[in-house]
Design a protein around this motif. Sequence first.
Motif, PDB file in Angstrom:
ATOM      1  N   LEU A  66      -9.639  42.118  35.693  1.00  0.00           N
ATOM      2  CA  LEU A  66      -9.068  41.531  34.886  1.00  0.00           C
ATOM      3  C   LEU A  66      -9.476  42.422  33.092  1.00  0.00           C
ATOM      4  O   LEU A  66      -9.329  41.632  32.363  1.00  0.00           O
ATOM      5  N   VAL A  67     -10.760  43.102  34.448  1.00  0.00           N
ATOM      6  CA  VAL A  67     -10.548  44.116  32.458  1.00  0.00           C
ATOM      7  C   VAL A  67      -9.769  44.539  31.549  1.00  0.00           C
ATOM      8  O   VAL A  67     -10.102  44.117  30.395  1.00  0.00           O
ATOM      9  N   GLY A  68      -9.399  45.251  31.794  1.00  0.00           N
ATOM     10  CA  GLY A  68      -8.271  46.076  31.667  1.00  0.00           C
ATOM     11  C   GLY A  68      -9.160  47.109  30.255  1.00  0.00           C
ATOM     12  O   GLY A  68      -9.994  47.333  30.112  1.00  0.00           O
ATOM     13  N   SER A  69      -8.482  46.549  28.624  1.00  0.00           N
ATOM     14  CA  SER A  69      -9.113  47.987  28.182  1.00  0.00           C
ATOM     15  C   SER A  69      -9.922  47.151  27.032  1.00  0.00           C
ATOM     16  O   SER A  69     -10.723  47.814  26.363  1.00  0.00           O
ATOM     17  N   GLY A  70     -10.517  45.829  27.882  1.00  0.00           N
ATOM     18  CA  GLY A  70     -11.963  45.336  27.486  1.00  0.00           C
ATOM     19  C   GLY A  70     -13.135  45.475  27.504  1.00  0.00           C
ATOM     20  O   GLY A  70     -12.841  46.564  28.336  1.00  0.00           O
ATOM     21  N   PRO A  71     -14.102  44.840  27.109  1.00  0.00           N
ATOM     22  CA  PRO A  71     -15.217  45.542  27.639  1.00  0.00           C
ATOM     23  C   PRO A  71     -15.674  45.301  28.767  1.00  0.00           C
ATOM     24  O   PRO A  71     -15.709  44.414  29.715  1.00  0.00           O
ATOM     25  N   TYR A  72     -16.202  46.207  29.344  1.00  0.00           N
ATOM     26  CA  TYR A  72     -16.341  45.980  30.859  1.00  0.00           C
ATOM     27  C   TYR A  72     -17.707  45.115  30.924  1.00  0.00           C
ATOM     28  O   TYR A  72     -17.688  44.181  32.181  1.00  0.00           O
TER      29      TYR A  72
END
Length: 199
Positions: A66-72
Amino acid sequence: MTLPTVDEARALHEKYAPTPESLELVRTHCEIVSRIALRLAGRAGLPVDTRLVETGALLHDIGVHLVGSGPYIRHGVLGYGLLRAEGLPEAVCRFASRHTGVGLTRDDIRSQGLPLPPGDYLAETPEERLVMYADKFHSKTSPPTFLDAAAYSADVARFGQEKAAAFAGLVAEFGEPDLEPLVAEYGHAHRRGVPAGRR
C-alpha cells in the motif's frame, strides 16, 4: 482466536499487491521470515504459539503493497489498518505495526520527524519479538539479501547505541539462525558482518 491459514495469508497478498513483482518480493520475504522464526522457535524450544508466529510473519509486511510513492516507514501502520479492515484478530494485526527495526518509540517518532501517528510501536509479546527479530535476517533490497547478526548489528548501530543494544538482547534471547539452507534454496545474496569482538 481464529487465525487465517497459510493459503488465506497468501490470498491477502494477492488481493493487495499492486504488481506481480510486489507480490513476489513481499510474499517471498514474509515466507522466509516465517521459516526463520519457526526454526528459531523450534531449535530453542521457545514457549510461543507457533501458529500465531507463522501467521504474523506471513502478514507482517503486507502494508508494503500500500505504500506506493509514500514514505516506506508507514508500511507498518498501513498494514495494521489493512489487517484490521479485513477483520483479523488484533493479535495478528499488531505484527504489522510492531516489527520495524527493533521497535519505534514515541520519542523516536518525534526526534526523527517520522511520518507516523504518535505512539509506541514496540514488539511486546514473545511472538511479536520473535517475528521482529527474524525479519532482521532478510532484506527486500534489490537484489533481496540475507544478513547475519553482525551485518544487521552494524546497520542498526547508526540509529543509536540503544538500538544496537536492543538487537544484541534479541540475539541473546533467540540465538542466531542458520541461514545457509535458505540462502542455497532462494539463491539470494548473503551479507556477513564483522562480529563486534573482531572490529
